[in-house]
Scaffold this motif. Structure first.
Motif, mmCIF file in Angstrom:
data_model
loop_
_atom_site.group_PDB
_atom_site.id
_atom_site.type_symbol
_atom_site.label_atom_id
_atom_site.label_comp_id
_atom_site.label_asym_id
_atom_site.label_seq_id
_atom_site.Cartn_x
_atom_site.Cartn_y
_atom_site.Cartn_z
ATOM 1 N N THR A 232 32.430 39.515 46.864
ATOM 2 C CA THR A 232 33.284 40.578 47.407
ATOM 3 C C THR A 232 33.403 41.767 46.454
ATOM 4 O OG1 THR A 232 35.254 39.483 46.511
ATOM 5 C CG2 THR A 232 34.631 38.952 48.783
ATOM 6 N N PRO B 186 43.293 42.338 41.823
ATOM 7 C CA PRO B 186 44.461 42.710 42.627
ATOM 8 C C PRO B 186 44.214 43.990 43.420
ATOM 9 C CG PRO B 186 45.125 42.106 40.393
ATOM 10 C CD PRO B 186 43.620 42.182 40.390
ATOM 11 N N ASP B 187 44.838 44.096 44.575
ATOM 12 C CA ASP B 187 44.707 45.293 45.409
ATOM 13 C C ASP B 187 45.036 46.539 44.588
ATOM 14 O OD1 ASP B 187 44.043 43.721 47.534
ATOM 15 O OD2 ASP B 187 46.015 43.788 48.483
ATOM 16 N N GLY B 188 44.191 47.536 44.719
ATOM 17 C CA GLY B 188 44.402 48.785 44.016
ATOM 18 C C GLY B 188 43.749 48.852 42.651
ATOM 19 N N THR B 189 43.221 47.721 42.174
ATOM 20 C CA THR B 189 42.531 47.713 40.885
ATOM 21 C C THR B 189 41.049 47.976 41.109
ATOM 22 O OG1 THR B 189 44.078 46.086 39.981
ATOM 23 C CG2 THR B 189 41.994 46.379 38.807
ATOM 24 N N TYR C 174 37.016 48.097 40.596
ATOM 25 C CA TYR C 174 36.027 47.236 39.953
ATOM 26 C C TYR C 174 35.200 48.083 38.995
ATOM 27 C CZ TYR C 174 36.858 43.150 42.910
ATOM 28 O OH TYR C 174 37.421 42.054 43.509
ATOM 29 N N GLY D 118 35.994 38.406 42.059
ATOM 30 C CA GLY D 118 35.187 38.915 43.151
ATOM 31 C C GLY D 118 33.772 38.401 43.167
#
Length: 258
Positions: A181, A55-58, A60, A47
């Motif tokens: 991101t 990955p989606d759902g992880t 930060y 990011g």
């Protein structure tokens, strides 16, 4: 996971981890000095820079970013490397030392040793510089970086000697900050950040004498946590690599013996 990185040199592996909103190029001032005797791998965290996001759902957090660095090393076949990091990267280096998966860890002004008011101050400052980077057109960023006064005003919170930061490096750093991101979610996660568990590998902590983001008094807490004296990087700010490349390289090399 796959991350963008720069690899140089030969010798014992040394992983370099940047701070929030930055990219691997933060290490350019010291890279060749280190690569003379180390296999240096400077990476972009998920990011940040040009690395893909988590990955989606992880979420930060410093811990999930440390997971990504650990997985990245496994993917490259690098076992128990030396690791060094700045700011968020410094915390990640200490986290990896607490897991016992690195040979040594060096942390330059690591995150996580703040008081509540110091945390809020740092988050406010970082949100401000992020907003400025996102709103600044590329041609304006170039003009600011090429003007000595503009360069000083835009970078004085992070470096002690803005004149030693090249315009090209400042423009690239501004772009990296504006396009990160993972920035907002990572910054929010700082509210729950606690010092890592006790390290299982040798560590070195060093702090910029003129750190205006993570104030120098936080080094006292880091010293108490680590049970050892924190080195002072004289004449350096929060991101010390451009302030004094020779000093920073010396600290990193001494902390990561061959």
């Amino acid at each position: 996971m796959e991350l963008a990185f720069e690899r140089r040199g030969a010798g014992p592996p040394l992983i370099l981890v940047h701070g929030i909103g930055h990219h691997w190029q933060a290490w350019l001032p010291v890279l060749d000095r280190l690569a003379a005797s180390r296999t240096v791998i400077a990476l972009d965290l998920p990011g940040f820079g040009v690395s893909p996001g988590l990955p989606d759902g992880t979420p930060y957090t410093a811990e999930t970013l440390a997971d990504a660095v650990e997985s990245f090393c496994a993917l490259l076949g690098v076992r128990e490397p030396h690791v060094a990091g700045n700011s968020l990267g410094g915390y990640i280096a200490l986290e990896l030392a607490s897991r016992g998966v690195v040979r040594t860890a060096t942390a330059l002004s690591p995150a996580g040793f703040w008081s509540r008011s110091e945390l809020l101050y740092s988050q406010t400052v970082l949100r401000g510089v992020r907003a400025s980077a996102r709103s600044m057109p590329p041609e304006q960023a170039i003009r600011v970086a090429e003007n000595p006064i503009g360069r000083a005003l835009s970078s004085a919170l992070l470096v002690a000697h803005p004149s030693r930061l090249s315009p090209t490096a400042l423009v690239a750093a501004t772009q990296a900050l504006g396009t990160s991101t993972g920035f907002d979610a990572t910054l929010e996660s700082f509210a729950g950040m606690m010092p890592p568990a006790p390290p299982k590998a040798p560590i070195t902590i060093a702090w910029g004498e003129h750190d205006r983001l993570l104030l120098r008094r936080q080094a006292v807490r880091a010293a108490k946590w680590s049970g050892q004296r924190v080195k002072l990087l004289k004449g350096c700010g929060h991101v010390p690599m451009s302030d004094d490349p020779e000093l920073v390289a010396k600290v990193l090399l001494e902390a990561s013996p061959g």
